[in-house]
Each structure stands twice: as C-alpha cells, then as structure tokens.
Scaffold this motif. Structure first.
Motif, PDB file in Angstrom:
ATOM      1  N   GLY A   2       0.726  -1.222   0.060  1.00 33.02           N
ATOM      2  CA  GLY A   2       0.006   0.139  -0.140  1.00 33.02           C
ATOM      3  C   GLY A   2       0.911   1.469  -0.009  1.00 33.02           C
ATOM      4  N   HIS A   3       1.861   1.218   0.925  1.00 30.28           N
ATOM      5  CA  HIS A   3       2.991   2.283   0.758  1.00 30.28           C
ATOM      6  C   HIS A   3       3.649   2.733  -0.406  1.00 30.28           C
ATOM      7  N   LYS A   4       4.005   1.581  -0.919  1.00 30.71           N
ATOM      8  CA  LYS A   4       4.688   1.939  -2.259  1.00 30.71           C
ATOM      9  C   LYS A   4       3.691   2.282  -3.510  1.00 30.71           C
ATOM     10  N   VAL A   5       2.429   1.794  -3.396  1.00 31.64           N
ATOM     11  CA  VAL A   5       1.428   2.272  -4.549  1.00 31.64           C
ATOM     12  C   VAL A   5       1.249   3.763  -4.276  1.00 31.64           C
ATOM     13  N   ILE A   6       0.984   3.849  -3.029  1.00 32.65           N
ATOM     14  CA  ILE A   6       0.553   5.626  -2.591  1.00 32.65           C
ATOM     15  C   ILE A   6       1.794   6.485  -2.719  1.00 32.65           C
ATOM     16  N   ASP A   7       2.927   5.990  -2.525  1.00 29.58           N
ATOM     17  CA  ASP A   7       4.036   6.945  -2.987  1.00 29.58           C
ATOM     18  C   ASP A   7       4.368   6.878  -4.414  1.00 29.58           C
ATOM     19  N   ILE A  16      -4.939  11.439   1.639  1.00 27.76           N
ATOM     20  CA  ILE A  16      -5.152  10.124   1.146  1.00 27.76           C
ATOM     21  C   ILE A  16      -4.393   8.883   1.719  1.00 27.76           C
ATOM     22  N   VAL A  17      -3.044   9.414   2.152  1.00 23.38           N
ATOM     23  CA  VAL A  17      -2.215   8.517   2.815  1.00 23.38           C
ATOM     24  C   VAL A  17      -2.625   8.104   4.377  1.00 23.38           C
ATOM     25  N   THR A  18      -3.497   9.144   5.000  1.00 21.03           N
ATOM     26  CA  THR A  18      -4.142   8.784   6.068  1.00 21.03           C
ATOM     27  C   THR A  18      -5.447   8.127   6.025  1.00 21.03           C
ATOM     28  N   PHE A  19      -5.993   8.324   4.960  1.00 15.03           N
ATOM     29  CA  PHE A  19      -7.076   7.110   4.794  1.00 15.03           C
ATOM     30  C   PHE A  19      -7.003   5.997   4.420  1.00 15.03           C
ATOM     31  N   PHE A  20      -5.761   5.629   3.913  1.00 17.13           N
ATOM     32  CA  PHE A  20      -5.423   4.110   3.528  1.00 17.13           C
ATOM     33  C   PHE A  20      -4.639   3.604   4.761  1.00 17.13           C
ATOM     34  N   SER A  25      -8.344  -3.768   7.035  1.00 19.09           N
ATOM     35  CA  SER A  25      -8.098  -4.707   5.824  1.00 19.09           C
ATOM     36  C   SER A  25      -9.207  -5.714   5.721  1.00 19.09           C
ATOM     37  N   LYS A  26     -10.061  -5.690   6.858  1.00 16.86           N
ATOM     38  CA  LYS A  26     -11.068  -6.900   6.833  1.00 16.86           C
ATOM     39  C   LYS A  26     -12.398  -6.342   6.214  1.00 16.86           C
ATOM     40  N   LYS A  27     -12.508  -5.101   5.910  1.00 18.86           N
ATOM     41  CA  LYS A  27     -13.524  -4.449   5.200  1.00 18.86           C
ATOM     42  C   LYS A  27     -13.655  -5.092   3.864  1.00 18.86           C
ATOM     43  N   SER A  28     -14.906  -4.961   3.224  1.00 15.92           N
ATOM     44  CA  SER A  28     -14.895  -5.395   1.696  1.00 15.92           C
ATOM     45  C   SER A  28     -14.482  -4.046   1.085  1.00 15.92           C
ATOM     46  N   PHE A  29     -14.467  -4.327  -0.422  1.00 17.80           N
ATOM     47  CA  PHE A  29     -14.423  -3.326  -1.218  1.00 17.80           C
ATOM     48  C   PHE A  29     -15.513  -2.300  -1.468  1.00 17.80           C
ATOM     49  N   SER A  30     -16.837  -3.039  -1.316  1.00 13.24           N
ATOM     50  CA  SER A  30     -17.917  -2.146  -1.396  1.00 13.24           C
ATOM     51  C   SER A  30     -17.967  -1.193  -0.098  1.00 13.24           C
ATOM     52  N   ARG A  31     -17.656  -1.704   1.219  1.00 11.93           N
ATOM     53  CA  ARG A  31     -17.624  -1.115   2.155  1.00 11.93           C
ATOM     54  C   ARG A  31     -16.709   0.286   2.355  1.00 11.93           C
ATOM     55  N   ILE A  32     -15.541   0.241   1.745  1.00 10.91           N
ATOM     56  CA  ILE A  32     -14.486   0.939   1.790  1.00 10.91           C
ATOM     57  C   ILE A  32     -15.168   2.008   0.955  1.00 10.91           C
ATOM     58  N   TYR A  33     -15.539   1.799  -0.258  1.00 11.26           N
ATOM     59  CA  TYR A  33     -16.167   2.844  -1.189  1.00 11.26           C
ATOM     60  C   TYR A  33     -17.323   3.721  -0.600  1.00 11.26           C
ATOM     61  N   ILE A  53      -5.827   4.178  -6.549  1.00  8.56           N
ATOM     62  CA  ILE A  53      -4.857   3.669  -5.720  1.00  8.56           C
ATOM     63  C   ILE A  53      -5.473   2.320  -5.109  1.00  8.56           C
ATOM     64  N   TYR A  54      -6.589   2.246  -4.543  1.00  4.19           N
ATOM     65  CA  TYR A  54      -7.164   1.007  -4.155  1.00  4.19           C
ATOM     66  C   TYR A  54      -6.959  -0.021  -5.113  1.00  4.19           C
ATOM     67  N   SER A  55      -7.516   0.243  -6.484  1.00  4.20           N
ATOM     68  CA  SER A  55      -7.723  -0.510  -7.337  1.00  4.20           C
ATOM     69  C   SER A  55      -6.266  -1.311  -7.659  1.00  4.20           C
ATOM     70  N   THR A  56      -5.286  -0.561  -7.871  1.00  6.65           N
ATOM     71  CA  THR A  56      -3.854  -0.852  -8.091  1.00  6.65           C
ATOM     72  C   THR A  56      -3.293  -2.063  -6.980  1.00  6.65           C
ATOM     73  N   ILE A  57      -3.658  -1.274  -5.712  1.00  4.54           N
ATOM     74  CA  ILE A  57      -3.283  -2.483  -4.574  1.00  4.54           C
ATOM     75  C   ILE A  57      -3.950  -3.813  -4.647  1.00  4.54           C
ATOM     76  N   ARG A  58      -5.224  -3.710  -4.814  1.00  2.00           N
ATOM     77  CA  ARG A  58      -6.037  -4.912  -5.131  1.00  2.00           C
ATOM     78  C   ARG A  58      -5.545  -5.819  -6.125  1.00  2.00           C
ATOM     79  N   LEU A  59      -5.191  -5.331  -7.443  1.00  2.00           N
ATOM     80  CA  LEU A  59      -4.618  -5.895  -8.426  1.00  2.00           C
ATOM     81  C   LEU A  59      -3.144  -6.618  -8.070  1.00  2.00           C
ATOM     82  N   VAL A  60      -2.075  -5.975  -7.406  1.00  2.00           N
ATOM     83  CA  VAL A  60      -1.030  -6.409  -6.987  1.00  2.00           C
ATOM     84  C   VAL A  60      -1.364  -7.653  -5.988  1.00  2.00           C
ATOM     85  N   CYS A  61      -2.105  -7.400  -5.048  1.00  2.00           N
ATOM     86  CA  CYS A  61      -2.421  -8.368  -3.943  1.00  2.00           C
ATOM     87  C   CYS A  61      -2.789  -9.493  -4.551  1.00  2.00           C
TER      88      CYS A  61
END
Length: 288
Positions: A2-7, A16-20, A25-33, A53-61
């Motif tokens: 997450g930190h690398k993608v944000i940077d 945005i950094v504070t938000f992430f 991490s236990k929340k679903s994507f829809s809940r985060i949205y 950012i979140y889409s990229t993190i999910r893709l990498v994970c």
C-alpha cells in the motif's frame, strides 16, 4: 504494498495516505467505497485518486496471491493413489469427471461423483430423527474440506453440466452457512433423517419401531397387535415384511409437510389393513 503504491501515485496527498493507513483490511471493497463517499473531507478529485490507488493495490495483491497459490500447487506432494473410492482407476475417466484439491500440502485427485456423494451424505447427516448437517471431509485424512474446496467443486459441476443434487444446491444458496442452511432446508433434512434411520438402524431398533407403529395405529387397525413370542429369525422376518409400512408411518408422523403427513399416514393404515388380511400369522391371537 500500500505504501509503495501510494508513494508512486501521489507523495504529497497526506489525506489520502491517512485514509489508507486508517483502512481496516477486513472491510470489503464495497464498504470502503461507501465510507469514502460519506467522507466530507475528501473531494471528488481525491476520491478518484483513492479508487485508482485502491484498485492498483487490489490488483497487485491478487497477482501475488495467484503466484503464491501456483507455488503451493507446484511444491505440493501428490497423494499416491490413482483410483476412486470404488477402486476404479481414475485414468478411465475424462478430466471433466475429476477434480483436484490441495489440502495440508498434499494434492488429492477425486472423481467428482465421489465428492458429490460425500458432500450430500455430510449435509444429510442426522442423529436419530434430528438433522445434524456437517461439512464434508476428505476421506483419506478425515479433515473437513473448506469452503474454497466446495466452491471449486460446485463451479466445476456447473461448468461441466453435472446434475447438482438438490441438497447441495440449497447449501450453496445459503452461502454455505451451516446454520442458515439448517433453517432453510430443515423440512428436507428432516425427511433425510427418516431415510437415514430406516437404512442405518439395527433390526432390533426397527422391530421396536414397528411395534410402536402398530400400537399407535391400533384403533385404525381394529385392535391389531403383533405377536410377541417371536424368535430372532421371526423378528427379522417381521422387519423385512413390515419395513415398507414403517417408512409410510414415519413419513406420516414426522414429515414437516402437513399434506405429506396426512397422505402417508392414510396410506400406511390402508396398506397395513391389506397386509394383515393376507398375512394374519403376524398378529397375536388376542387381536380383534
């Protein structure tokens, strides 16, 4: 990650950094949205960045999970058995009729119909007439399959046009939640418990069930009573002859469907009257 993608995206967006960093991490994507949409301190432009950012993190994970999964399958031991549970060679069946599960570091190959039978039997498990569904277990190590295994098997059945048993279909529709499945499928599980009782009980148990049946229906059967001076062989013969009527009686007594109860009970009485007229030797001489 997450930190690398944000940077990489925006080093100067502290919000945005504070938000992430505060993201659970236990929340679903829809809940985060939804949380993001409700945040009054994030404007529309920042929300777009957050989603990127979140889409990229999910893709990498997901990519890393995929690689880890491939690695586990590559290094897994293969279970040294090439037959199904009926000792038929698995080489005799096409790939569409076989499925592989990775469990505890070992790769098992099953025939799909074997998994279906194990799964269905586990869901229909009962104690006496009480449904107690269970998760199916790997027959080689007696360890329950997890939901991932079952979801893979269900999808394989759908993709290969297998006929999915009704009980498994109901379990799937209950999101594979055992308590929810028990509540929604209870009438079907109750009837399965009757079937289990008739198939698995000893002859002695069934004999006393038959005695109880005749006693309960005594008025409808004109006071009929079974003989009690029976040898073991005579008891076996009694169970063999009256078991079909016990099936009708139990369904007519224990089914959750009132129409079935009424229909099966009436049929049980009618068939027993016919049977005793043809075979009076099963009755006590004191019967009316």
């Amino acid at each position: 990650i997450g930190h690398k993608v944000i940077d990489k995206y925006h080093k100067n967006h502290d919000q945005i950094v504070t938000f992430f960093l505060s993201f659970n991490s236990k929340k679903s994507f829809s809940r985060i949205y939804l949380d993001m949409l409700a945040n009054p301190f994030i404007d529309q432009g920042q929300k777009v960045i957050v989603l990127q950012i979140y889409s990229t993190i999910r893709l990498v994970c997901r990519a890393m999970c995929y690689l880890a999964r491939r690695w586990r399958w590559k290094v897994a031991r293969r279970f040294n058995l090439d037959t199904d549970l009926y000792m038929n060679s698995l080489d005799n069946f096409p790939s569409t009729q076989k499925i592989q599960f990775l469990q505890l570091g070992t790769l098992y190959t099953f025939r799909v119909t074997d998994i279906l039978n194990i799964w269905k039997k586990a869901l229909e498990h009962s104690i006496a007439f009480s449904p107690t569904p269970q998760m199916p277990k790997n027959p080689y190590i007696n360890v329950p399959f997890d939901r991932g295994h079952l979801a893979t098997c269900y999808q394989h059945m759908k993709d290969t046009a297998f006929s999915v048993p009704v009980m498994i279909e109901m379990f799937w529709k209950a999101s594979m939640d055992m308590q929810l499945f028990l509540m929604s499928a209870y009438p079907f599980l109750k009837e399965a418990s009757i079937k289990n009782h008739l198939e698995d009980s000893s002859e002695e148990t069934l004999y006393f069930d038959i005695m109880n049946m005749i006693s309960s229906l005594r008025e409808e059967l004109d006071g009929a009573r079974l003989r009690t001076d029976l040898s073991n062989s005579d008891r076996q013969r009694t169970v063999c002859n009256l078991k079909p009527y016990l099936y009708l009686y139990l369904y007519g007594t224990l089914s959750c469907n009132p129409v079935k109860r009424r229909t099966f009970r009436t049929q049980a009485v009618s068939e027993l009257i016919k049977f005793f007229r043809k075979r009076p030797e099963f009755l006590s001489v004191t019967s009316s």
